[in-house]
Write a protein that holds these residues in place. Structure first.
Motif, PDB file in Angstrom:
ATOM      1  N   SER A 180       0.836  -1.327   0.102  1.00  0.00           N
ATOM      2  CA  SER A 180      -0.014   0.056  -0.119  1.00  0.00           C
ATOM      3  C   SER A 180       0.793   1.146   0.188  1.00  0.00           C
ATOM      4  CB  SER A 180      -0.682   0.225   1.233  1.00  0.00           C
ATOM      5  OG  SER A 180      -1.751  -1.127   1.036  1.00  0.00           O
ATOM      6  N   SER A 199       1.157   5.660  -0.992  1.00  0.00           N
ATOM      7  CA  SER A 199       0.715   6.880  -1.362  1.00  0.00           C
ATOM      8  C   SER A 199       1.186   7.727  -2.473  1.00  0.00           C
ATOM      9  CB  SER A 199       0.657   8.023   0.116  1.00  0.00           C
ATOM     10  OG  SER A 199       0.151   7.184   1.032  1.00  0.00           O
ATOM     11  N   THR A 200       0.300   8.561  -3.099  1.00  0.00           N
ATOM     12  CA  THR A 200       0.929   9.333  -4.083  1.00  0.00           C
ATOM     13  C   THR A 200       2.114  10.163  -3.877  1.00  0.00           C
ATOM     14  OG1 THR A 200      -0.632  11.070  -3.654  1.00  0.00           O
ATOM     15  CG2 THR A 200      -1.575   9.366  -5.410  1.00  0.00           C
ATOM     16  N   GLN A 213       4.982   9.175  -3.262  1.00  0.00           N
ATOM     17  CA  GLN A 213       6.000   8.372  -2.555  1.00  0.00           C
ATOM     18  C   GLN A 213       6.939   7.797  -3.905  1.00  0.00           C
ATOM     19  OE1 GLN A 213       3.660   5.462  -0.170  1.00  0.00           O
ATOM     20  NE2 GLN A 213       5.330   6.096   1.488  1.00  0.00           N
ATOM     21  N   PRO A 245      -3.874   7.556  -7.497  1.00  0.00           N
ATOM     22  CA  PRO A 245      -4.375   6.321  -6.839  1.00  0.00           C
ATOM     23  C   PRO A 245      -4.838   5.407  -7.934  1.00  0.00           C
ATOM     24  CG  PRO A 245      -5.199   8.493  -6.126  1.00  0.00           C
ATOM     25  CD  PRO A 245      -4.558   8.638  -7.221  1.00  0.00           C
ATOM     26  N   VAL A 247      -2.467   2.105  -4.442  1.00  0.00           N
ATOM     27  CA  VAL A 247      -2.239   3.381  -4.036  1.00  0.00           C
ATOM     28  C   VAL A 247      -3.435   4.105  -3.434  1.00  0.00           C
ATOM     29  CG1 VAL A 247      -1.459   5.550  -5.053  1.00  0.00           C
ATOM     30  CG2 VAL A 247      -0.495   3.388  -5.779  1.00  0.00           C
ATOM     31  N   LYS A 248      -3.250   4.800  -2.439  1.00  0.00           N
ATOM     32  CA  LYS A 248      -4.551   5.446  -1.795  1.00  0.00           C
ATOM     33  C   LYS A 248      -4.464   7.259  -2.313  1.00  0.00           C
ATOM     34  CE  LYS A 248      -3.085   3.439   2.325  1.00  0.00           C
ATOM     35  NZ  LYS A 248      -2.706   3.522   3.674  1.00  0.00           N
TER      36      LYS A 248
END
Length: 130
Positions: free
Chosen positions: A37, A39-40, A42, A100, A129-130
């Protein structure tokens, strides 16, 4: 001089806000860390054991293009302390997370000329991706 002191608190907050939004780097070295998981914004660094002197290479089959952007080609390195010609090293790929969604990062470890032979290894990681 007092005008400078009045500017310090807003400037300090601006600097802290900038630090809190810095991207972080995720290092992935084994499939057991998957699914992953993120996040944008990264960065993802993947390092896998490799020994191209045997003819085997990691081939990227699916780079999760819906969620990842490659930052360049594979980079191979071997440990400096080994001192052995032909010793195993690591292949490394760098990606940035762009949006995401979900995708699969799939790589196979094989000899490119052995098209009828199953890969020696397969790396398959779900990226969320959140």
């Amino acid at each position: 001089m007092t005008a400078v002191y009045r500017l310090l608190p807003p400037l300090s907050l601006a600097l802290l806000a900038g630090c809190s939004t810095q991207s972080t780097t995720v290092n992935l070295q084994q499939q057991s860390d998957c699914p992953l998981s993120l996040s944008t914004e990264q960065q993802l660094i993947i390092s896998l054991p490799s020994n191209p002197t045997t003819g085997f290479r990691w081939v990227v089959r699916d780079a999760a293009p819906a969620v990842l952007t490659s930052l360049g080609p594979e980079v191979y390195s071997n440990p400096e302390e080994s001192g052995l010609v032909g010793s195993a090293g690591k292949s490394t790929w760098r990606y940035t997370v762009k949006q995401p969604g979900e995708g699969h990062l799939v790589m196979t470890y094989q000899r490119p000329w052995e098209t009828e032979v199953a890969p020696a290894q397969t790396f398959d990681c779900t990226i969320k991706v959140k």
